[in-house]
Design an enzyme around this catalytic site. Structure first.
Site, short mmCIF file in Angstrom:
data_model
loop_
_atom_site.label_atom_id
_atom_site.label_comp_id
_atom_site.label_asym_id
_atom_site.label_seq_id
_atom_site.Cartn_x
_atom_site.Cartn_y
_atom_site.Cartn_z
N GLN A 93 -10.00 -24.92 10.46
CA GLN A 93 -10.51 -23.82 9.65
C GLN A 93 -10.37 -22.55 10.47
OE1 GLN A 93 -14.31 -25.93 8.69
NE2 GLN A 93 -13.94 -25.22 6.61
N SER A 94 -10.18 -21.42 9.79
CA SER A 94 -9.72 -20.21 10.48
C SER A 94 -10.80 -19.46 11.24
CB SER A 94 -9.07 -19.26 9.47
OG SER A 94 -7.95 -19.86 8.87
N THR A 95 -12.06 -19.54 10.80
CA THR A 95 -13.11 -18.73 11.42
C THR A 95 -14.35 -19.58 11.66
OG1 THR A 95 -14.11 -18.03 9.32
CG2 THR A 95 -12.27 -16.70 10.17
#
Length: 308
Positions: free
Chosen positions: A22-24
């Site tokens: 997941q990116s953040t």
């Protein structure tokens, strides 16, 4: 896209790797459904016939744009290089990478060792021209979408900043009020500490002399307790850096400023590395709105202070 006939026994005897990302950090904390669906790919791998399944989730909270290190992705690449990986699984093949360099490198390795890429749409064999073309198009489209989203977000932030409405991080002595926007910190002790620095500078005309004078008076200056948010403070002996930051910040003159620093990119070990917070010369700032909020000094005094 291929079918089960392209998962021969030689591939199924190897290991399947489920890549979870997941990116953040915010997505890691709040978007639990996405995590659950990604971990469920272990069952998908077993249904395809793999007995040895490994999960790589080192990159949770890390963007795949190519600007940060991804230890999980490096582990995945290393595993492919050994020839022990038969398939890489993810929710969408393009989530493996959002930049062309990593994406095409991964496809090249999969093709060399005849490993498959599996997502919810099916199985891809990078050795086959049609599958490789489809994977390449997926990666290019996702990279383009990421660039568009980033541009739109930045344009929206700039538009709000030009109106003085973008809630930037503000220096000590100011807070954002929910009702009426930017204003002075209601803590009188904080206000008095800032006003004293400006008063001493008017008398002495030197930041160094201000520091010496305040140190002699055993003056303490507020420092955010958590190091970032100006909500609660620890009172510590004043430092030269604190004095300079007060004297050089135009916010204390009632001026709203946006874009007075910039990011810089350099190539390190063949990868783009970005650094932030590099000051831009006065006059090149994107937004400068005078009389935006109540100041501790006026603009003319701020300009005089910069010339000393």
């Amino acid at each position: 896209m291929t079918g089960n006939d392209l998962l021969p026994v030689t591939v199924l005897k190897r290991k399947a790797v489920v890549y979870v990302r997941q990116s953040t950090p915010g997505q890691v904390q709040n978007n639990l459904e996405s995590q659950r669906r990604q971990y469920e790919l272990v069952d998908v791998a077993r249904r395809w016939g793999f007995h040895d399944v490994e999960v790589i989730d080192d990159d949770l909270g890390r963007t795949a744009s190519g600007t940060v290190d991804r230890p999980g992705f490096e582990r995945l690449v290393s595993g492919l290089c050994t020839g022990k990986v038969g398939a890489v699984l993810c929710l969408d093949a393009s989530r493996l990478s959002r930049n062309g360099r990593d994406w095409h490198h991964l496809l090249e390795l999969c093709g060399l060792v005849e490993a498959r890429v599996i997502d919810l749409d099916g199985v891809y064999d990078p050795c086959r021209p049609n599958d490789r073309l489809l994977l390449g198009m997926k990666g290019s489209i996702r990279e383009f979408e990421l660039g568009i989203l980033r541009t739109r977000m930045l344009d929206a932030a700039r538009a709000k900043a030009r109106r003085g409405e973008l809630r930037l991080s503000v220096p000590i002595g100011y807070i954002w009020h929910r009702e009426y926007g930017l204003g002075l910190d209601p803590d009188i002790r904080v206000q008095e500490a800032i006003r004293l620095i400006f008063s001493r500078f008017r008398e002495l005309g030197s930041a160094r002399q201000v520091l010496i004078s305040l140190t002699a008076d055993n003056f303490h200056f507020p420092r955010p307790s958590d190091g970032r948010k100006t909500v609660s403070f620890d009172w510590v002996p004043v430092r030269y850096r604190s004095v300079i930051s007060i004297l050089k910040n135009p916010f204390y003159a009632g001026v709203y400023v946006y874009g007075k620093s910039e990011k810089r990119t350099e190539i390190v070990d063949g990868r783009a590395r970005k650094s932030y917070g590099h000051s831009k010369p006065f006059g090149t700032w994107e937004v400068l709105l005078q009389d935006h909020h109540e100041g501790y000094i006026d603009w003319s005094e701020f300009e005089r202070n910069q010339s000393l």
